[in-house]
Design an enzyme around this catalytic site. Structure first.
Site, short mmCIF file in Angstrom:
data_model
loop_
_atom_site.label_atom_id
_atom_site.label_comp_id
_atom_site.label_asym_id
_atom_site.label_seq_id
_atom_site.Cartn_x
_atom_site.Cartn_y
_atom_site.Cartn_z
N PRO A 1 -31.14 -49.35 -68.69
CA PRO A 1 -31.42 -50.79 -68.65
C PRO A 1 -30.33 -51.64 -69.30
O PRO A 1 -30.07 -52.76 -68.87
CB PRO A 1 -32.75 -50.91 -69.40
CG PRO A 1 -33.42 -49.58 -69.19
CD PRO A 1 -32.31 -48.57 -69.18
N GLU B 1 -22.77 -46.38 -57.62
CA GLU B 1 -21.65 -45.45 -57.80
C GLU B 1 -20.43 -46.17 -58.40
O GLU B 1 -19.29 -45.78 -58.19
CB GLU B 1 -21.26 -44.77 -56.48
CG GLU B 1 -22.39 -44.10 -55.74
CD GLU B 1 -22.90 -42.84 -56.41
OE1 GLU B 1 -22.49 -42.56 -57.55
OE2 GLU B 1 -23.71 -42.13 -55.80
#
Length: 380
Positions: free
Chosen positions: A128, A363
């Protein structure tokens, strides 16, 4: 045959993946998207062709192919459903990391089921509070005898709650990259829990949740590599992951280009087919040119990653950046060529528009790709 041609074996692999996609993915992808259905049976069917362990070594039960062959497979499957293709890519990344860096015992314990997709794997790096700044992760693993006690959370994890295996980056040492290690954590270990399924713009055929670790006791033998090698392992996995996500963008964009050609041939305005307007032809020509340029760079980068070339990370970053930006741009123009119909779920273009958007974020964001490229340039 020139150096830019695919070999006969590569063409056969590509054709096999295209046939599988046409039969098992394309006819059902819209329904999966609409109903947020995870097609686990199709993922398992893909494993029967070896697609659950594309670059896992043959000694570990995989098919031991290179990154170009993997890109061909991902591109072919994304023609039907980028979300499902990307999920299979992530599972392959998790399996490859265990095969490449794990102990013999770890490989024996996990890979047979992962190769067959009896058990599925997730890659857990993002938190987070740490996305692009991955080295700032805070999930802790404290050694306690023959176990690590893991506490923390991971965010945006594909397959979370559905998958059984979580290849997880944790902090075993001090701040920064050198304090990070890699552990294999199982879904049913006490203290593992999952957040609600995220309500996403795209990628709706796969679950995405937060993964929580509340004093989870993980055996020390589940360490992948050595303590402190986790960040290096995570980054090495990302080179291939970036190629696969780029390939998923190519496959999705190719589908939308093909759909746009078919639609503009059929649709008539002002007394003629839309495809007969020169403006339409110029748009289609640009879409094709940009798509082929991105494909050529991605295939070249895949060859470099397979060969372990010194500039493989730079080329993987360049290929990912170009392929995902190009994929989004091609799909956007395909939707425009469909006019109002492109905005409707009756046509597949709007689904690809949603699915491909996230490829520019995951990614490593495309902004981080530019950071990597520039860093490598300035080292020269």
């Amino acid at each position: 045959m020139s150096q830019f041609d695919l070999t006969e074996d590569q063409l056969a692999i590509q054709e096999m993946a295209q046939r599988f996609t046409a039969d098992a993915i394309t006819p059902h992808a819209a329904e999966w998207d609409e109903h947020h259905h995870f097609p686990r049976d199709v993922v398992k069917a893909a494993a029967e062709l070896g697609f659950g362990a594309i670059y896992v070594s043959e000694g570990s039960g995989g098919i031991g192919l290179g990154r170009l062959e993997a890109a061909l497979i991902m591109e072919a499957m994304a023609y039907g459903c980028p979300s499902t293709s990307a999920f299979i890519s992530i599972h392959n990344m998790a399996s490859w990391m265990i095969d490449t860096f794990g102990s013999a015992e770890l490989k024996t314990r996990y890979l047979p089921d992962m190769v067959a997709c009896e058990r599925l794997g997730s890659y857990c790096l993002t938190e987070p509070g740490s996305g692009s700044d991955a080295a700032a992760l805070k999930t802790k693993a404290v050694r306690d005898g023959d176990h690590y006690v893991v506490s923390g959370s991971k965010a945006f994890i594909s397959g979370a709650g559905e998958n059984e295996i979580y290849v997880t980056m944790v902090r075993t040492g001090g701040e920064g990259a050198k304090g990070i290690s890699c552990l294999v954590i199982e879904k049913d270990m006490a203290g593992v829990s999952f957040g609600a399924n995220e309500k996403k713009l795209g990628w709706r055929s796969q679950p995405t949740r937060q993964v929580n670790f509340d004093n989870v006791r993980v055996p020390v033998e589940n360490l992948v590599g050595a303590e402190g090698e986790g960040f290096k392992i995570a980054m090495s996995g990302l080179d291939g992951g970036r190629l696969n996500i780029g390939a998923c963008s190519l496959g999705g964009a190719q589908r939308c280009l093909d759909e746009a050609i078919a639609y503009t041939r059929d649709r008539r305005q002002f007394g003629q087919r839309i495809v007969d307007f020169q403006a339409t032809q110029f748009t289609l020509a640009d879409m094709e040119t940009e798509l082929q340029a991105a494909r050529t760079l991605l295939y070249a980068a895949a060859a470099k990653v397979t060969a372990g070339a010194p500039d493989k990370t730079k080329f993987a970053a360049m290929a990912k950046r170009l392929a995902t930006d190009t994929g989004s741009a091609v799909v956007d123009r395909a939707l425009q060529l469909h006019g109002g119909y492109g905005y409707l779920q009756d046509y597949p273009v709007e689904r690809f528009f949603r699915d491909l958007r996230v490829h520019r974020i995951l990614e490593g964001t495309n902004e981080i790709m530019r950071v990597i490229i520039a860093r490598e340039l300035l080292r020269q």
